[in-house]
Each structure stands twice: as structure tokens, then as C-alpha cells.
Design an enzyme around this catalytic site. Structure first.
Site, short mmCIF file in Angstrom:
data_model
loop_
_atom_site.label_atom_id
_atom_site.label_comp_id
_atom_site.label_asym_id
_atom_site.label_seq_id
_atom_site.Cartn_x
_atom_site.Cartn_y
_atom_site.Cartn_z
N SER A 1 0.85 -1.19 0.00
CA SER A 1 0.00 0.00 0.00
C SER A 1 0.88 1.24 0.00
CB SER A 1 -0.89 0.02 1.24
OG SER A 1 -1.52 1.27 1.43
N TYR B 1 -2.84 -1.93 10.16
CA TYR B 1 -2.77 -2.04 8.71
C TYR B 1 -1.46 -1.47 8.19
CZ TYR B 1 -4.30 -1.60 3.82
OH TYR B 1 -4.42 -1.69 2.46
#
Length: 327
Positions: free
Chosen positions: A144, A157
């Protein structure tokens, strides 16, 4: 892997029941590849496979919880048993959690790490063993943009995605003796998937995709491109690329901007909600490629305006910062 070779490729995709994984399965299927689809939801995987077959692909379904190393080992065995090899392995399975660290249940935080990071480790271990045996292969780890820039309220995350990026870097060095085995990292920005609806949430406010939002098909196209033309890292969405650049050039400014962006744009202005673990421990919800965020933010149009505003929001402070540094 040239375009013509995609027709014969054997591609393993984790997290293939929805979002980026499902879009990626479609993209490889259009090229005629054989896809080995893995996730916790067998019914959604069967739907994905049917869609792939209609697009010209073929494949099998292997229900898999990537947290369980023995299940990932079985996934690789099933792929090789059916097709004799694996050409591309895509570690994509992911869950997320919103909440301040001290207010987040320990088991929920650990589940994000187990799924995103350890799931990637489990997949990479099996893929590399198979690649070494056959002498070639392409491992693609979906990380990400937050692997370059942290965020508040998503520490589990972010930690997992930084870990995936670091793992990929280590593996590239470990595989220096295997020139036909490649490791690539995909770094998507905010993507229109159901991830946010299914997120664990301990903030008390509904969450939404942070603008600008990009379509999952854009990530899928990037993954196919990297499978054909290996590269170390590949950003998807200019907002992620610009935020990473800002974070590198001016870390304090980058952190402040991200903090403000998350607080102003990652939470919906709806009624408060009760805390919940989302899909961390139990897979739920219909399989879908998109989460509907582009339509909500832009009335069904593309995210071009959001992108322009997002880039301007990053570029202007960066230019001002550079100017004052030189003054």
C-alpha cells in the site's frame, strides 16, 4: 512474460473473492491465463471463477485462510497438482482495522498482522520454494502507499504494509542467485473496494475510502503489467506517489498532512456506530470488485477532480516548504 505468454500462465491469487483480487483474476482471465483462486469465502470464489471463464480464462478454486501456513501449503500443492507449475503468485489477501492503538483489542490488532503480513510470508515461502524447484517465477506482493507514509487510526494495517514492503526487499536480495525469479511490490493508493465496509472499527464513526479514490481495475492492470515486466515497486495512483515523495523530502510536513487528511476525509459524517471486529474473524458480505466509493464521492464520474485536488494539496505545501528551506 510477454503478452502471448499470458495465455499459458498459471497464476495464484489470494484474496480473490472481492476487490483488487477479484479484479486481478478478471484481468488475467482476459489474457487467457489459468487462475488459482484463494480466499476464505468459497461461494464468492466460485462466482469469481465463473466470471473468469466467461472472460476466456480457466481455473480452480482453493478455499484458503492465509493465516494458516498448512492451508497455504495446500494451495500451492493444489496448483502444482493441477497445472504442474506456478508462474505468478500474487499475495493480495488483506483486512483492516480503524482505532487508536490503546483502544484496539489485542486480538484484533494481531489478526490484521497475521492476515496481511504473515499471510504474505506464508504465500512467499511456498511460492519461492516452488519457483526455485522449477527455476522461474514472479512473486507480486500487494502492499500500500501507507508503506511509505503512516496514518493515524490504522496502525495495524500500516504496520503490516510496511512489513510487506520490507519483506519484498529482503527477498529480492535473497534471490540474487536466481535471476529468473522476480519479486515486485504493488503500492496502491485509496482504492474503491469493499475493504472499508468490512473493516474492524473501534473509532465510533463510520469509515469511508479517503479521496482521491481509484478503481480496482487500475491496480489489476498494474499487477498484470508487473507480471510481464518485473520491477521493484510500482505505485498505483499519483496521490500515493506524491505523498511518499513529500514524506521523504519533508517528514514532519508529510506526517501533519496525513494526520489532517485522515481526520477530515476518512470518516463519514453519519450517526455514531458501535465498535465491531468487521470481517477479521469471520468472512462475510457478498463478493464484489468495487465498494461504490467513486460513485458516492463523484456522482458516478471518474475521480479526476479528486485526484487534481489531492495532488494540489500535496504539491503546494511541498513547493512552499522547499522555497522556505532555500530562503
Amino acid at each position: 512474460m510477454k503478452r502471448s505468454e499470458l495465455h499459458d500462465a498459471i497464476v495464484v491469487i489470494t484474496g480473490a473473492s472481492s476487490g483488487i483480487g477479484r479484479a486481478t483474476a478478471h484481468a488475467f482471465a482476459r489474457g487467457g491465463a489459468s487462475v488459482v483462486l484463494a480466499s476464505r469465502r468459497e461461494s464468492a470464489l466460485q462466482e469469481t471463477l465463473q466470471e473468469c471463464e466467461r472472460l476466456g480464462g480457466r481455473g480452480i478454486v482453493v478455499p484458503t485462510d492465509v493465516c494458516e501456513a498448512d492451508q497455504v501449503e495446500r494451495l500451492c500443492e493444489k496448483a502444482v497438482e493441477r497445472y504442474g507449475r506456478v508462474d505468478v503468485w500474487i499475495n493480495n489477501a488483506a483486512v483492516t482495522l480503524f482505532g487508536r492503538l490503546e483502544e484496539t483489542p489485542r486480538d484484533a490488532f494481531e489478526k490484521v498482522i497475521q492476515t496481511n503480513l504473515m499471510g504474505c510470508v506464508n504465500g512467499a515461502r511456498e511460492a519461492i520454494r516452488q519457483f526455485r524447484e522449477q527455476g522461474h517465477g514472479r512473486l507480486i506482493n500487494v502492499s500500500s502507499m501507507v508503506a511509505h507514509s503512516g496514518q493515524p487510526f490504522t496502525s495495524a494495517y500500516v504496520t503490516s504494509k510496511w512489513g510487506i514492503r520490507g519483506l519484498s526487499e529482503c527477498l529480492r536480495m535473497e534471490l540474487a542467485d536466481a535471476p529468473d525469479i522476480h519479486v515486485s511490490t504493488i503500492l496502491p493508493a485509496s482504492i474503491d473496494t469493499p475493504l472499508f465496509q468490512r473493516a474492524a472499527n473501534y473509532v465510533g464513526q463510520p469509515v469511508k475510502a479517503m479521496t482521491p479514490v481509484y478503481p480496482p481495475e487500475k491496480v489489476a492492470a498494474a499487477i498484470v503489467h508487473v507480471a510481464r515486466h518485473p520491477m521493484r515497486e510500482h505505485f498505483v495512483g499519483n496521490s500515493g506517489r506524491m505523498m511518499a515523495a513529500l514524506r521523504t523530502v519533508a517528514p514532519p510536513l508529510g506526517e501533519k498532512m496525513m494526520e489532517r487528511k485522515v481526520n477530515s476525509d476518512h470518516f463519514a459524517q453519519d450517526l455514531p456506530i458501535e465498535p465491531g471486529s468487521g470481517n477479521l474473524f469471520h468472512s462475510d458480505g457478498e463478493g464484489a470488485v468495487r465498494g461504490g466509493w467513486i460513485e458516492r464521492e463523484h456522482g458516478g464520474t471518474s475521480s479526476g477532480m479528486g485526484l487534481a485536488l489531492g495532488l494540489a494539496a500535496v504539491a503546494l505545501p511541498l513547493a512552499l516548504y522547499a522555497y522556505h528551506r532555500q530562503a
